[in-house]
Scaffold this motif. Structure first.
Motif, PDB file in Angstrom:
ATOM      1  N   ARG A 319      42.947  30.304  46.661  1.00  0.00           N
ATOM      2  CA  ARG A 319      42.033  29.385  46.001  1.00  0.00           C
ATOM      3  C   ARG A 319      40.784  30.118  45.524  1.00  0.00           C
ATOM      4  O   ARG A 319      40.301  29.888  44.405  1.00  0.00           O
ATOM      5  CB  ARG A 319      41.665  28.260  46.956  1.00  0.00           C
ATOM      6  N   ALA A 320      40.243  30.999  46.359  1.00  0.00           N
ATOM      7  CA  ALA A 320      39.044  31.735  45.978  1.00  0.00           C
ATOM      8  C   ALA A 320      39.315  32.691  44.827  1.00  0.00           C
ATOM      9  O   ALA A 320      38.449  32.925  43.974  1.00  0.00           O
ATOM     10  CB  ALA A 320      38.499  32.511  47.179  1.00  0.00           C
ATOM     11  N   ALA A 321      40.528  33.261  44.781  1.00  0.00           N
ATOM     12  CA  ALA A 321      40.871  34.211  43.720  1.00  0.00           C
ATOM     13  C   ALA A 321      41.316  33.524  42.448  1.00  0.00           C
ATOM     14  O   ALA A 321      41.473  34.184  41.412  1.00  0.00           O
ATOM     15  CB  ALA A 321      41.961  35.154  44.209  1.00  0.00           C
ATOM     16  N   GLY A 322      41.539  32.212  42.490  1.00  0.00           N
ATOM     17  CA  GLY A 322      41.982  31.491  41.309  1.00  0.00           C
ATOM     18  C   GLY A 322      43.391  31.861  40.882  1.00  0.00           C
ATOM     19  O   GLY A 322      43.688  31.906  39.678  1.00  0.00           O
ATOM     20  N   ILE A 323      44.279  32.115  41.851  1.00  0.00           N
ATOM     21  CA  ILE A 323      45.655  32.511  41.534  1.00  0.00           C
ATOM     22  C   ILE A 323      46.448  31.284  41.101  1.00  0.00           C
ATOM     23  O   ILE A 323      46.485  30.271  41.801  1.00  0.00           O
ATOM     24  CB  ILE A 323      46.316  33.176  42.757  1.00  0.00           C
ATOM     25  N   GLU A 324      47.073  31.365  39.958  1.00  0.00           N
ATOM     26  CA  GLU A 324      47.887  30.265  39.453  1.00  0.00           C
ATOM     27  C   GLU A 324      49.236  30.248  40.159  1.00  0.00           C
ATOM     28  O   GLU A 324      49.782  31.300  40.488  1.00  0.00           O
ATOM     29  CB  GLU A 324      48.087  30.403  37.944  1.00  0.00           C
ATOM     30  N   PRO A 325      49.805  29.063  40.399  1.00  0.00           N
ATOM     31  CA  PRO A 325      51.112  28.991  41.061  1.00  0.00           C
ATOM     32  C   PRO A 325      52.182  29.733  40.244  1.00  0.00           C
ATOM     33  O   PRO A 325      52.273  29.576  39.030  1.00  0.00           O
ATOM     34  CB  PRO A 325      51.403  27.480  41.114  1.00  0.00           C
ATOM     35  N   GLY A 326      52.968  30.538  40.940  1.00  0.00           N
ATOM     36  CA  GLY A 326      54.041  31.269  40.285  1.00  0.00           C
ATOM     37  C   GLY A 326      53.623  32.593  39.672  1.00  0.00           C
ATOM     38  O   GLY A 326      54.482  33.339  39.174  1.00  0.00           O
ATOM     39  N   ARG A 327      52.315  32.904  39.714  1.00  0.00           N
ATOM     40  CA  ARG A 327      51.869  34.168  39.133  1.00  0.00           C
ATOM     41  C   ARG A 327      52.116  35.297  40.128  1.00  0.00           C
ATOM     42  O   ARG A 327      51.638  35.257  41.253  1.00  0.00           O
ATOM     43  CB  ARG A 327      50.385  34.092  38.794  1.00  0.00           C
ATOM     44  N   PRO A 328      52.885  36.337  39.744  1.00  0.00           N
ATOM     45  CA  PRO A 328      53.169  37.437  40.687  1.00  0.00           C
ATOM     46  C   PRO A 328      51.943  38.333  40.874  1.00  0.00           C
ATOM     47  O   PRO A 328      51.370  38.828  39.901  1.00  0.00           O
ATOM     48  CB  PRO A 328      54.312  38.183  39.996  1.00  0.00           C
ATOM     49  N   ILE A 329      51.547  38.514  42.111  1.00  0.00           N
ATOM     50  CA  ILE A 329      50.436  39.402  42.452  1.00  0.00           C
ATOM     51  C   ILE A 329      50.986  40.455  43.419  1.00  0.00           C
ATOM     52  O   ILE A 329      51.409  40.128  44.529  1.00  0.00           O
ATOM     53  CB  ILE A 329      49.263  38.650  43.088  1.00  0.00           C
ATOM     54  N   VAL A 330      51.012  41.713  42.992  1.00  0.00           N
ATOM     55  CA  VAL A 330      51.563  42.791  43.812  1.00  0.00           C
ATOM     56  C   VAL A 330      50.451  43.575  44.488  1.00  0.00           C
ATOM     57  O   VAL A 330      50.524  43.876  45.686  1.00  0.00           O
ATOM     58  CB  VAL A 330      52.441  43.727  42.960  1.00  0.00           C
ATOM     59  N   TYR A 331      49.420  43.925  43.737  1.00  0.00           N
ATOM     60  CA  TYR A 331      48.308  44.702  44.263  1.00  0.00           C
ATOM     61  C   TYR A 331      47.015  43.891  44.146  1.00  0.00           C
ATOM     62  O   TYR A 331      46.862  43.085  43.216  1.00  0.00           O
ATOM     63  CB  TYR A 331      48.158  46.019  43.489  1.00  0.00           C
ATOM     64  N   PRO A 332      46.064  44.112  45.081  1.00  0.00           N
ATOM     65  CA  PRO A 332      44.795  43.385  44.989  1.00  0.00           C
ATOM     66  C   PRO A 332      44.064  43.631  43.675  1.00  0.00           C
ATOM     67  O   PRO A 332      43.384  42.744  43.163  1.00  0.00           O
ATOM     68  CB  PRO A 332      43.991  43.917  46.182  1.00  0.00           C
ATOM     69  N   SER A 333      44.208  44.824  43.110  1.00  0.00           N
ATOM     70  CA  SER A 333      43.511  45.126  41.860  1.00  0.00           C
ATOM     71  C   SER A 333      43.985  44.246  40.708  1.00  0.00           C
ATOM     72  O   SER A 333      43.274  44.106  39.706  1.00  0.00           O
ATOM     73  CB  SER A 333      43.691  46.603  41.506  1.00  0.00           C
ATOM     74  N   ASP A 334      45.173  43.614  40.849  1.00  0.00           N
ATOM     75  CA  ASP A 334      45.653  42.716  39.794  1.00  0.00           C
ATOM     76  C   ASP A 334      44.792  41.473  39.661  1.00  0.00           C
ATOM     77  O   ASP A 334      44.869  40.768  38.654  1.00  0.00           O
ATOM     78  CB  ASP A 334      47.100  42.294  40.080  1.00  0.00           C
ATOM     79  N   LEU A 335      43.973  41.199  40.687  1.00  0.00           N
ATOM     80  CA  LEU A 335      43.165  39.987  40.673  1.00  0.00           C
ATOM     81  C   LEU A 335      41.857  40.160  39.925  1.00  0.00           C
ATOM     82  O   LEU A 335      41.196  39.157  39.617  1.00  0.00           O
ATOM     83  CB  LEU A 335      42.851  39.545  42.107  1.00  0.00           C
ATOM     84  N   PHE A 336      41.448  41.380  39.640  1.00  0.00           N
ATOM     85  CA  PHE A 336      40.101  41.616  39.153  1.00  0.00           C
ATOM     86  C   PHE A 336      40.123  42.134  37.725  1.00  0.00           C
ATOM     87  O   PHE A 336      41.165  42.537  37.198  1.00  0.00           O
ATOM     88  CB  PHE A 336      39.376  42.601  40.083  1.00  0.00           C
ATOM     89  N   VAL A 337      38.940  42.104  37.091  1.00  0.00           N
ATOM     90  CA  VAL A 337      38.831  42.576  35.710  1.00  0.00           C
ATOM     91  C   VAL A 337      39.068  44.077  35.669  1.00  0.00           C
ATOM     92  O   VAL A 337      38.980  44.787  36.681  1.00  0.00           O
ATOM     93  CB  VAL A 337      37.447  42.221  35.134  1.00  0.00           C
ATOM     94  N   ARG A 338      39.359  44.581  34.491  1.00  0.00           N
ATOM     95  CA  ARG A 338      39.764  45.988  34.345  1.00  0.00           C
ATOM     96  C   ARG A 338      38.662  46.935  34.822  1.00  0.00           C
ATOM     97  O   ARG A 338      38.945  47.981  35.417  1.00  0.00           O
ATOM     98  CB  ARG A 338      40.079  46.267  32.871  1.00  0.00           C
ATOM     99  N   GLU A 339      37.398  46.588  34.600  1.00  0.00           N
ATOM    100  CA  GLU A 339      36.311  47.482  34.992  1.00  0.00           C
ATOM    101  C   GLU A 339      36.196  47.638  36.504  1.00  0.00           C
ATOM    102  O   GLU A 339      35.663  48.657  36.980  1.00  0.00           O
ATOM    103  CB  GLU A 339      34.982  46.954  34.432  1.00  0.00           C
ATOM    104  N   ASP A 340      36.691  46.654  37.293  1.00  0.00           N
ATOM    105  CA  ASP A 340      36.545  46.701  38.749  1.00  0.00           C
ATOM    106  C   ASP A 340      37.820  47.152  39.474  1.00  0.00           C
ATOM    107  O   ASP A 340      37.801  47.308  40.694  1.00  0.00           O
ATOM    108  CB  ASP A 340      36.135  45.317  39.283  1.00  0.00           C
TER     109      ASP A 340
END
Length: 791
Positions: A319-340
């Motif tokens: 919920r805090a990361a705003g992950i949409e249902p069904g969206r594949p997240i493999v690495y934590p860096s996938d959650l953040f903008v490219r600069e971070d």
């Protein structure tokens, strides 16, 4: 049996009927008609006395008063401090949490440092609700009561304190017990290093009692370093044993506060080679338990492998990361903008390699790139395949609240600036318009300079209109409110709207039923409707035309409660909706539309004061305005004006009309007090030309000295004309001092501020107001009318 309003009449009829029958029987038995008639009269008299007594008893029943004891019992169940105060700020009801938070039960504004609480109270009296932050708490103040003469204060703990409270409750409850079954000890440590809470397994091992009270104990006293400098539980140390005792502990620290601020810390402790890991398949069982327990915690937590792959995320993390249902997240860096992404990956490598026990980062999520969040990365050895523990704080509500407070503060500051600028600018315009009037007295139409002077005056009046718009935004303009119906106002401006909208825009007007009356200035409401309609027309002309819909409808208190708005107080409103089918407003501009001088139109096609004027008029009228827009589909503005409930007997009677006097010439002595030299010079010349004798003063102290000199010379002052805001001594103070020696002298105040606002702050009888800027004729008329009413 419950008597209805018709029951007394029915009872009287029955008594009369029974009496008549009895009288006939007595007449036949006794033979005396007078005796039978007297009997009937006696029965009717007794019945009448009984009915009168019953009515008196009913009339003596007073309406129920507010049961503060009952209200206090209702508030006692709330965990956060709550207080109810009257208009003078005195407490009338509090819950136990308030007494614990503020010993001695001080008034809310006195219990907190700074002026934030007072500002929130002022906002609540003005707008119905006020929000502020002070003393580590979020304060919400709401105007309430049948007469709206009380304030309800709610003191919510700061976000970090709220998180610490939830974690403490979890550790002491079922989540903490199940953590112990998985071999995980947990403790919540405050800023000073003292325990706030702990799970039973840690209490049993560190204190010897799973039910011991941990609060107040020093956390470092419960741990000790062995001969090998590794941390162990102090109670389990065995002198002489290898390393001084049992297996060492691995500590995982999760700060609950902001990254750059102090706060409570959640410490999880695992045995490096402990008893849980000695059982077969204990590691896999511990992993399953840990995943289940992390899912129950209110914090956003996730586990990752050594190579950075995510193993687990609880719902709070998603919920805090705003992950949409069904969206594949493999690495934590996938959650953040490219600069971070690089910073997150590098920190995870350093934590995994043991070069950093934990680290806090401020990063931006790909789902909400405009709101930085706090990410904590810590070691997580002993939790199966997991190597890194990530904690993400869901501060969306906190950010929203901060944004609202910042926006309200900015609008208030801009309003004060706009009001100050308009007030000073009005002085300049007063001088320009006054000099133009004086010059026109010496030039007749047809002179070479007459048209130029008229053009200067015309442009000055246009500038005066802009200052009125600034005063409207800062809620300092003069209003003439009256009780009215919104459909009547729309009908008055209907023909003008049709001319303004043109042929390509269609106007639709819809009115609801049973609309409550509102109290507002009809002229200003017409300006609100026209400004909104003109903006809608411009937006629709870009698409070649469209439909403008103006709708009025009633909104009851229950409907307002269902809206769950943090801004709109619960009550009855009459709503005005102005919706168009134009191009819409971009989301990044929607929060700025009410700011003065903000416009998306081309240069020279708009001043940016239209919507700011609408905002100021609505707020000064006690209402609320909301905007909703979708790009390409249109924009809708909804204005909520409170239903006027005042009794007709309390309405102020209109002042008696005086016969208009066309002559402006007069006689008498006028004391003129004005700190602006240019305004004082114009006013002095204008009043002198009308036949008055003028005694001028630059401030309040000089005016009192001049008044004393005139009194010593035996001369009287027939009128005091004064500015309101002046250095050294302001106008109201000067007038009050002058009334001590001249109690009958009338006072005419000149000011650019709202007359209603000045009347509330000036408690002086027989006071008249002249708004700036004014013309020479308006000044002469105001002076004549004030002197005509001299007591």
């Amino acid at each position: 049996m419950t008597l209805t309003p018709a029951s007394p009449r029915l009872l009287l009829a029955i008594v009369a009927l029974v009496g008549a029958i009895t009288a006939v029987l007595l007449w036949q038995a006794v033979g005396d008609a007078r005796f039978a008639a007297g009997f009937v009269a006696t029965m009717l008299a007794v019945a009448a006395v009984g009915l009168v007594f019953r009515r008196e008893r009913t009339a003596e029943v007073a309406p129920p008063a507010t049961d503060w004891t009952l209200l206090g019992q209702a508030l006692a169940a709330l965990p956060e401090p709550v207080a109810v105060a009257d208009r003078e700020g005195r407490l009338v009801c509090v819950n136990p949490a308030y007494g614990e938070a503020f010993p001695g039960l001080p008034a809310p504004q006195a219990a907190l440092p700074g002026t934030a609480a007072g500002d929130a109270a002022k906002a609540a009296w003005r707008d119905g609700v006020g929000v502020a932050e002070a003393g580590g708490r979020t304060i919400t103040v709401t105007r309430a009561g049948a007469a709206e003469d009380h304030l309800v204060w709610r003191f919510a703990p700061a976000p970090a304190e709220a998180r610490a409270r939830r974690v403490a409750q979890a550790l002491a409850g079922e989540p903490g017990r199940r953590l112990g079954l998985a071999g995980v000890m947990a403790a919540l440590v405050g800023e000073t290093g003292r325990l706030l809470a702990a799970n039973p397994v840690f209490l049993a091992r560190a204190l010897g009692d799973a039910d011991a009270q941990p609060a107040g104990r020093d956390f470092t006293d419960l741990l000790a370093a062995g001969d090998d400098d590794r941390i162990r539980i102090a109670a389990e140390l065995t002198p002489g044993a290898p390393g001084d005792g049992p297996d060492p502990l691995r500590l995982i620290q999760l700060p609950l506060g902001e990254a750059d601020a102090e706060g409570a810390t959640l410490v999880m402790m695992l045995d490096e080679d402990g008893r849980v890991a000695t059982r077969p398949d204990a590691r896999s069982m511990a992993t399953v338990h840990v995943h289940a327990l992390l899912g129950m915690l209110p914090l956003g937590l996730a586990l990752a492998e050594r190579d950075g792959r995510l193993l687990f995320m609880n719902e709070a993390f998603e919920r805090a990361a705003g992950i949409e249902p069904g969206r594949p997240i493999v690495y934590p860096s996938d959650l953040f903008v490219r600069e971070d992404k690089g910073a997150v990956a590098d920190t995870m490598r350093r934590v995994t390699n043991g070069r950093a026990p934990s680290s806090d980062l401020s990063v931006r999520l790909a789902a909400r790139a405009d709101e930085p969040v706090s990410l904590t990365i810590a070691q997580a050895k002993g939790l199966g395949e997991a190597s890194v523990l990530l904690s993400l704080k869901d501060n969306s509500e906190e950010s929203k609240l901060k944004h609202q407070i910042a926006q309200a503060t900015k609008m208030q500051a801009v309003g004060q600036l706009a009001g100050g600028v308009a007030h000073d600018f009005n002085n300049i315009l007063t001088a320009i318009i006054g000099h133009c009037d004086l010059m026109l007295m010496r030039h007749a139409p047809g002179d070479s300079d007459y048209d130029d002077i008229q053009q200067i005056k015309h442009n000055s009046n246009r500038a005066a209109g802009l200052t009125r718009q600034l005063l409207a935004f800062s809620r300092q303009q003069t209003l003439r409110p009256q009780v009215l119906q919104l459909p009547d106002v729309i009908a008055e401006v209907g023909n003008l709207l049709k001319r303004l909208l043109g042929e390509t825009v269609r106007l639709e007007v819809k009115h609801g039923r049973n609309l409550g009356p509102v109290r507002a200035d009809p002229g200003q409401l017409e300006q609100v409707i026209v400004n909104l309609a003109v903006n809608a027309r411009d937006a629709m002309l870009e698409k070649g035309g469209g439909t403008l819909t103006i709708r009025t409808y009633g909104v009851g208190a229950e409907e307002v409660r269902e809206l769950r708005s943090e801004v709109l107080p619960v009550g009855d409103y009459t709503a005005l909706s102005v919706a168009d089918t134009g191009t819409g407003i971009a989301p990044e501009n929607l929060a700025k539309i009410f700011e003065p001088f903000f416009t998306t139109k081309e240069l020279g096609k708009g001043t940016g004061l239209g919507l700011s004027t609408v905002y100021g008029i609505v707020k000064q009228s006690g209402g609320f305005i909301f905007a909703d827009s979708k790009v390409g589909q249109g924009t809708s503005f909804v204005i909520y004006l409170p239903v006027h409930r005042a009794e007709p007997a309390r309405e102020e009677a209109p002042p008696p009309k005086r016969p208009r006097q066309d002559a402006l010439w007069g006689t008498g002595t006028i004391l003129l007090v004005e700190d602006e030299d240019m305004v004082r010079a114009v006013a002095e010349r204008a009043l002198t030309r009308q036949g008055y004798r003028i005694v001028a003063a630059a401030n309040g102290e000089a005016a009192l000295e001049a008044l004393a000199l005139l009194a010593d010379a035996g001369e009287t002052v027939d009128l005091i004309v004064s500015d309101v805001v002046m250095p050294v001594m302001d106008g109201p103070t000067m007038a009050t001092r002058a009334r001590e020696t001249h109690p009958d002298v009338p006072v005419l105040f000149m000011s650019g501020y709202a007359e209603e606002q000045l009347r509330r702050s000036i408690d002086i009888a027989r006071v008249h107001f002249l708004p700036k800027p004014f013309s020479v004729q308006q000044l002469a008329e105001a002076a004549r009318d004030a002197m005509a009413l001299k007591a």
